[in-house]
Design an enzyme around this catalytic site. Sequence first.
Site, PDB file in Angstrom:
ATOM      1  N   TYR A  63      19.068   8.767  60.144  1.00 32.74           N
ATOM      2  CA  TYR A  63      18.604   9.970  60.849  1.00 32.74           C
ATOM      3  C   TYR A  63      17.486   9.617  61.811  1.00 32.74           C
ATOM      4  O   TYR A  63      16.786   8.602  61.655  1.00 32.74           O
ATOM      5  CB  TYR A  63      18.201  11.074  59.875  1.00 32.74           C
ATOM      6  N   CYS A  64      17.320  10.499  62.847  1.00 28.86           N
ATOM      7  CA  CYS A  64      16.237  10.345  63.819  1.00 28.86           C
ATOM      8  C   CYS A  64      15.633  11.724  64.032  1.00 28.86           C
ATOM      9  O   CYS A  64      15.558  12.482  63.094  1.00 28.86           O
ATOM     10  CB  CYS A  64      16.788   9.777  65.117  1.00 28.86           C
ATOM     11  N   TYR A  65      15.223  12.050  65.246  1.00 29.34           N
ATOM     12  CA  TYR A  65      14.567  13.337  65.491  1.00 29.34           C
ATOM     13  C   TYR A  65      15.555  14.498  65.535  1.00 29.34           C
ATOM     14  O   TYR A  65      15.333  15.539  64.913  1.00 29.34           O
ATOM     15  CB  TYR A  65      13.800  13.262  66.831  1.00 29.34           C
ATOM     16  N   TYR A  93      15.686  15.026  61.751  1.00 17.50           N
ATOM     17  CA  TYR A  93      14.584  15.456  60.893  1.00 17.50           C
ATOM     18  C   TYR A  93      14.149  16.880  61.249  1.00 17.50           C
ATOM     19  O   TYR A  93      13.683  17.628  60.405  1.00 17.50           O
ATOM     20  CB  TYR A  93      13.390  14.510  61.049  1.00 17.50           C
TER      21      TYR A  93
END
Lengths: 105, 98
Positions: A63-65, A93
């Site tokens: 996962y990232c932003y 996130y």
Amino acid sequence: MIEEVSTETVRERLERGDEFDLIDIREDEDYADGHLPEADHVTIEELEETVVDRDWADEVVVYCYRGNSSIQAARLITEYGDAERVVSMAGGYQDWEPLEAVAAD
Amino acid sequence: MPSIDDVTNTPDELTDDDAEALLEEADLVQDMTGEVCPYPQVEAKKGLQELEAGELLVQETDHVPCTENVPRAVGDDAEAQVWRSGDATYRIYLRKRA
């Protein structure tokens, strides 16, 4: 084509104690501010250096932003790592945090 | 060594000469060096709104995934091309469509 999973699916899997690698590729300070439970912090630069040698779990969630760069990172792990299934967490996130707040009430 | 570049699907790539020439005629240049998704996507969309059809927005970046994610984010609003410097910096060229 990288499969995407929802934050709810990731939450359910964490609560069930499923066996998988959870990879957070965001910047250092953002990871320090808050991250998913049991998430490994591996930036894209670190991923490039370690992806081949790391002993990956059969399943990996990245996962990232917002669920954009995590797709490229998941491709990198799929291409060079030894995991069987690598997915990206849709919404990133940003979509996770609101759930945390709701759960805390 | 593996590189995120290997697995990033970018639009058409420009030659060095074309990239320099186009940069000269850019109507808006955004320096996104050090920025990561999704900020450049947001700025690209905002930048395109300020431009007329046919005008050119150029984003400079050092975050490889942006070279795929920014063009994808603006979609049909612009025709995208990318230039790779060869030393981990990139430019995304977005020509606003009518």
